[in-house]
Design an enzyme around this catalytic site. Structure first.
Site, PDB file in Angstrom:
ATOM      1  N   ARG A 122      -8.780  -6.399   7.911  1.00  0.00           N
ATOM      2  CA  ARG A 122      -9.429  -5.195   8.423  1.00  0.00           C
ATOM      3  C   ARG A 122     -10.923  -5.295   8.128  1.00  0.00           C
ATOM      4  O   ARG A 122     -11.320  -5.564   6.987  1.00  0.00           O
ATOM      5  CB  ARG A 122      -8.865  -3.945   7.757  1.00  0.00           C
TER       6      ARG A 122
ATOM      7  N   GLU B 279      -8.577   9.502   4.848  1.00  0.00           N
ATOM      8  CA  GLU B 279      -8.815   8.074   5.052  1.00  0.00           C
ATOM      9  C   GLU B 279      -9.182   7.836   6.515  1.00  0.00           C
ATOM     10  O   GLU B 279      -8.760   8.581   7.400  1.00  0.00           O
ATOM     11  CB  GLU B 279      -7.554   7.282   4.734  1.00  0.00           C
TER      12      GLU B 279
ATOM     13  N   SER C 150       6.356   4.045   8.333  1.00  0.00           N
ATOM     14  CA  SER C 150       5.226   4.779   8.884  1.00  0.00           C
ATOM     15  C   SER C 150       5.004   4.501  10.366  1.00  0.00           C
ATOM     16  O   SER C 150       5.879   4.740  11.178  1.00  0.00           O
ATOM     17  CB  SER C 150       3.982   4.449   8.054  1.00  0.00           C
ATOM     18  N   HIS C 151       3.862   3.927  10.682  1.00  0.00           N
ATOM     19  CA  HIS C 151       3.456   3.713  12.073  1.00  0.00           C
ATOM     20  C   HIS C 151       3.934   2.370  12.617  1.00  0.00           C
ATOM     21  O   HIS C 151       3.663   2.054  13.764  1.00  0.00           O
ATOM     22  CB  HIS C 151       1.938   3.776  12.143  1.00  0.00           C
TER      23      HIS C 151
ATOM     24  N   ASP D 176       6.139   8.721  10.652  1.00  0.00           N
ATOM     25  CA  ASP D 176       6.641   9.636   9.618  1.00  0.00           C
ATOM     26  C   ASP D 176       5.788  10.901   9.522  1.00  0.00           C
ATOM     27  O   ASP D 176       5.907  11.660   8.552  1.00  0.00           O
ATOM     28  CB  ASP D 176       6.735   8.926   8.266  1.00  0.00           C
TER      29      ASP D 176
ATOM     30  N   ASP E 107       2.715  11.628   8.864  1.00  0.00           N
ATOM     31  CA  ASP E 107       1.645  11.913   7.896  1.00  0.00           C
ATOM     32  C   ASP E 107       0.270  11.638   8.500  1.00  0.00           C
ATOM     33  O   ASP E 107      -0.712  12.243   8.111  1.00  0.00           O
ATOM     34  CB  ASP E 107       1.847  11.164   6.564  1.00  0.00           C
ATOM     35  N   ARG E 108       0.189  10.733   9.485  1.00  0.00           N
ATOM     36  CA  ARG E 108      -1.106  10.485  10.134  1.00  0.00           C
ATOM     37  C   ARG E 108      -1.333  11.482  11.257  1.00  0.00           C
ATOM     38  O   ARG E 108      -0.375  12.021  11.816  1.00  0.00           O
ATOM     39  CB  ARG E 108      -1.134   9.087  10.741  1.00  0.00           C
TER      40      ARG E 108
ATOM     41  N   THR F 112       0.832  -1.207   0.000  1.00  0.00           N
ATOM     42  CA  THR F 112       0.000   0.000   0.000  1.00  0.00           C
ATOM     43  C   THR F 112       0.867   1.258   0.000  1.00  0.00           C
ATOM     44  O   THR F 112       0.538   2.257  -0.613  1.00  0.00           O
ATOM     45  CB  THR F 112      -0.909   0.030   1.258  1.00  0.00           C
TER      46      THR F 112
ATOM     47  N   LYS G  67      -0.701  12.618   2.904  1.00  0.00           N
ATOM     48  CA  LYS G  67      -1.435  13.095   4.067  1.00  0.00           C
ATOM     49  C   LYS G  67      -0.450  13.838   4.963  1.00  0.00           C
ATOM     50  O   LYS G  67       0.749  13.622   4.875  1.00  0.00           O
ATOM     51  CB  LYS G  67      -2.132  11.949   4.779  1.00  0.00           C
TER      52      LYS G  67
ATOM     53  N   ASP H 298       2.142  10.171  13.621  1.00  0.00           N
ATOM     54  CA  ASP H 298       2.738   8.828  13.618  1.00  0.00           C
ATOM     55  C   ASP H 298       4.234   8.871  13.287  1.00  0.00           C
ATOM     56  O   ASP H 298       4.844   9.942  13.242  1.00  0.00           O
ATOM     57  CB  ASP H 298       1.987   7.907  12.647  1.00  0.00           C
TER      58      ASP H 298
ATOM     59  N   LYS I  71       9.979   4.146   0.146  1.00  0.00           N
ATOM     60  CA  LYS I  71       8.993   4.408  -0.903  1.00  0.00           C
ATOM     61  C   LYS I  71       9.458   5.571  -1.761  1.00  0.00           C
ATOM     62  O   LYS I  71      10.243   6.414  -1.315  1.00  0.00           O
ATOM     63  CB  LYS I  71       7.615   4.665  -0.309  1.00  0.00           C
TER      64      LYS I  71
ATOM     65  N   THR J 222      -8.121   2.202  -0.947  1.00  0.00           N
ATOM     66  CA  THR J 222      -7.257   2.516   0.187  1.00  0.00           C
ATOM     67  C   THR J 222      -5.842   2.844  -0.296  1.00  0.00           C
ATOM     68  O   THR J 222      -5.304   2.151  -1.160  1.00  0.00           O
ATOM     69  CB  THR J 222      -7.220   1.304   1.137  1.00  0.00           C
TER      70      THR J 222
ATOM     71  N   ARG K  62       8.030  -2.563   2.666  1.00  0.00           N
ATOM     72  CA  ARG K  62       8.256  -2.627   4.119  1.00  0.00           C
ATOM     73  C   ARG K  62       8.648  -4.027   4.513  1.00  0.00           C
ATOM     74  O   ARG K  62       7.983  -4.989   4.137  1.00  0.00           O
ATOM     75  CB  ARG K  62       6.983  -2.259   4.885  1.00  0.00           C
TER      76      ARG K  62
HETATM   77  C1  G1P Z   1      -2.936   1.352   5.866  1.00  0.00           C
HETATM   78  C2  G1P Z   1      -4.227   2.135   5.892  1.00  0.00           C
HETATM   79  C3  G1P Z   1      -4.312   3.020   4.674  1.00  0.00           C
HETATM   80  C4  G1P Z   1      -3.088   3.911   4.586  1.00  0.00           C
HETATM   81  C5  G1P Z   1      -1.824   3.070   4.657  1.00  0.00           C
HETATM   82  C6  G1P Z   1      -0.579   3.934   4.740  1.00  0.00           C
HETATM   83  O1  G1P Z   1      -2.909   0.517   4.734  1.00  0.00           O
HETATM   84  O2  G1P Z   1      -5.336   1.270   5.950  1.00  0.00           O
HETATM   85  O3  G1P Z   1      -5.483   3.778   4.740  1.00  0.00           O
HETATM   86  O4  G1P Z   1      -3.089   4.644   3.391  1.00  0.00           O
HETATM   87  O5  G1P Z   1      -1.856   2.243   5.820  1.00  0.00           O
HETATM   88  O6  G1P Z   1      -0.597   4.772   5.861  1.00  0.00           O
HETATM   89  P1  G1P Z   1      -3.266  -1.063   4.802  1.00  0.00           P
HETATM   90  O7  G1P Z   1      -2.384  -1.656   5.848  1.00  0.00           O
HETATM   91  O8  G1P Z   1      -4.701  -1.126   5.230  1.00  0.00           O
HETATM   92  O9  G1P Z   1      -3.041  -1.573   3.422  1.00  0.00           O
HETATM   93 ZN    ZN Z   2       2.647   7.297   8.317  1.00  0.00          ZN
END
Ligand code: G1P
Ligand code: ZN
Length: 575
Positions: free
Chosen positions: A528, A367, A117-118, A283, A285-286, A18, A380, A281, A130, A348, A22
């Site tokens: 999810r 999102e 990211s998170h 990085d 962005d959240r 996504t 974001k 978070d 990325k 997504t 990673r």
């Molecule tokens: C998750 C979130 C999605 C977001 C992405 C990156 O992806 O659901 O909305 O854009 O992290 O922060 P997922 O793990 O669901 O593919």
């Molecule tokens: Zn992030």
């Protein structure tokens, strides 16, 4: 200091998900693992073994473990590739939205973000990479797929044996023929935010004693929030907590949601609590926004920002349109409808907003996963969202909670929750999804009585539109499925088609359950389950979401047989 061409062999599994590639840090630490991916990326961007003559690359990451070493590796490869210039954040640091801002402001050809990211960090945690294109946004699928294909065939990497760049020293340095410029990670992003928001009004808000607690979660948002909130807007010292980016995020999970930001939530409860809470978070962005004792759902946050956007200088002229990812609640759709602007529903992942933003068809997007942003960058942007809320509070005189309750009063409340089931064996997760997909053709018209599904309409008058007594929360009148599908998206700008983006089951009263597998995890699979139900009745707006959604939660179990497939009786994370 010379170019080196080193033989290599492909690694399997270098397909970006996504949001980039990673993997565990230990996977990235394998010799040539990172190099292979970067070589494949450069080969796709410039042509196999072709130089990046005259181009500028932006480079930085969220400061997690392995960040510095990966930055040096990529700098050497960028020099070998012949980039004219690389702009790298001081200390190797750049938040994801800052990379986007820097690319756009400096006319770079693209940028590399080092982040998972998170996801947790540290030597046993995750790492990620990325690529963002010249518009500042995540590379489209066409490009990431081409990179993946190239990782499977490449046979050598081009690098250099030059010494490390001094990442802490601001200013230009040379690496072979490439100018590596170490930049202040905050300056460009701050300049952009200054153009959008009424900093004077926010400064006055803090001067009046407004109290904010901003939890940077020991991640990269800290330096940005400190410089802008405390440095520029006069928020008292100590407003930003956990502000220093740590390589392992203090051993915590840098994900701003009710599960992982429990410390912040605890601080927002009680008579002495600050007026507003916020977190970003890994990085940055959240974002998560809270009022005193009041959690704002990300879907509601997007809707509130859209509803009041014209009160903020950067959006004074109005919004071209809005977009949300499919699983995000329909709250923003209702606002868009009332304001007469288009609302797009995308798969997504932020990359799907890029074309709409570039084409000027939308201004705000968001999102459910705590992501909100606008056309100012192509990612974001956590701090942007927090400043937007501060600006609205400052100019409307309403509290965070007032603003959300105003939304609910006008449009009803979209009661919403997401249930995650982490660490499922990949095969079982795929079986579960396949079983769901196999049911799709037969679901419309089926009725759920709280235990099982049966074909045909209920004999009772309990269909939601029947005008009978409203059913008690948690009890199940028969629920009838209106339609179900596997979400497919045709990009309105370039016509590209993305299929299998999530199974949607929608009831006659527009409640829905959505199922999809995460594309960002590094271990096993994550299911999810997204649940949404619209509640027009204001006297029921305070029902806890899990209670109000209980019938849908049961339906999700019945449809997907989650316990049967996973052995799990409860979700790992509820947001
Ligand atoms: C998750 C979130 C999605 C977001 C992405 C990156 O992806 O659901 O909305 O854009 O992290 O922060 P997922 O793990 O669901 O593919
Ligand atoms: Zn992030």
């Amino acid at each position: 200091m010379t170019h080196q061409t080193l033989p290599t062999t492909p690694f399997s599994g270098q397909r970006p998900g996504t949001s980039g590639l990673r993997k565990k840090v230990t996977v990235f630490q394998q010799p040539h693992y990172l190099e292979n991916f970067v070589q494949a990326l450069f080969d796709v961007l410039h042509g196999n073994d072709q130089p990046a003559t005259g181009l500028t690359l932006v480079l930085g990451g969220d400061g997690r473990f392995h960040n510095r070493s990966a930055v040096q590796t990529i700098l050497r490869m960028a020099a070998a590739r012949g980039y004219a210039r690389v702009l790298v954040g001081q200390g190797g640091i750049l938040s994801t939205p800052a990379v986007s801002a820097v690319i756009r402001r400096h006319g770079a050809s693209g940028g590399i973000v080092l982040s998972a990211s998170h996801n947790p960090g540290g030597p046993d945690g995750d790492f990620g990479i990325k690529y963002n294109s010249a518009n500042g946004g995540p590379a489209p699928e066409k490009l990431t797929e081409a990179v993946y294909a190239r990782t499977q065939t490449l046979q050598h990497i081009a690098t250099s044996d030059s010494a490390d760049i001094a990442l802490d020293t601001l200013g230009p340095q040379r690496l072979e023929d490439t100018v590596v410029e170490v930049i202040d990670p905050v300056a460009d992003h701050a300049a952009l935010l200054r153009e959008l928001f009424d900093f004077d009004a926010i400064r006055a808000l803090f001067a009046r004693g407004f109290r904010l607690r901003f939890d940077a979660m020991w991640a990269v948002g800290g330096p940005y929030a400190k410089a802008i909130l405390e440095g520029e807007l006069g928020a008292p010292a100590g407003t930003v907590v956990h502000a220093e980016p740590l390589e392992d995020f203090g051993g915590l999970h840098p994900d701003p949601n009710p599960a992982y930001a429990d410390d912040l939530i605890a601080h927002l409860i009680g008579p002495d609590a600050p007026d507003m809470g916020a977190a970003t978070d890994g990085d940055a962005d959240r974002n998560m926004v809270l009022g005193r004792g009041f959690l704002v759902s990300p879907s509601d946050s997007l809707a509130v920002l859209a509803a009041h956007a014209t009160q903020v200088p950067g959006y004074r002229a109005g919004l071209a349109g809005v977009a949300r990812s499919m699983p995000t609640s329909t709250a923003v759709d209702r606002v868009a409808k009332a304001l007469g602007m288009p609302c797009y529903e995308t798969p997504t992942g932020w990359k799907f907003f890029g074309n709409l933003l570039d084409a000027g068809q939308v201004t705000l997007c968001g999102e459910e996963s705590y992501g909100t942003g606008s056309s100012h960058v192509r990612e974001k942007d956590g701090l942007w969202a927090v400043l937007f809320w501060l600006n609205l509070v400052a100019v409307t005189g309403q509290s965070v909670e007032d603003l959300v309750r105003g939304l609910w009063r006008e449009h009803g409340r979209c009661v919403y929750s997401r249930h995650d089931y982490d660490g499922i064996a990949t095969e079982q997760a795929h079986t579960l999804m396949a079983e769901l997909r196999a049911q799709l053709p037969t679901l419309a018209g089926q009725t759920f009585d709280g235990h099982g599904l049966s074909p045909g309409r209920p004999k009772t008058d309990s269909a939601p539109s029947g005008g009978s007594e409203p059913r008690a929360a948690g009890s199940v009148g028969a629920m009838t499925i209106a339609w179900a599908d596997d979400f497919a998206y045709t990009d309105p700008v370039d016509g590209s088609l993305s299929q299998q983006q999530g199974v949607r089951v929608v009831l006659e009263d527009s409640s829905r359950v959505v199922f999809r597998l995460s594309g960002t995890g590094t271990e096993g699979a994550t299911l999810r389950v997204y649940l949404e139900r619209h509640e027009p009745d204001a006297s029921r707006h305070d029902l806890p979401a899990q209670e109000a959604l209980a019938p849908l939660i049961d339906l999700a179990q019945a449809l997907a047989r989650i316990t049967h497939h996973t052995g799990m009786h409860t979700p790992t994370v509820i947001t």
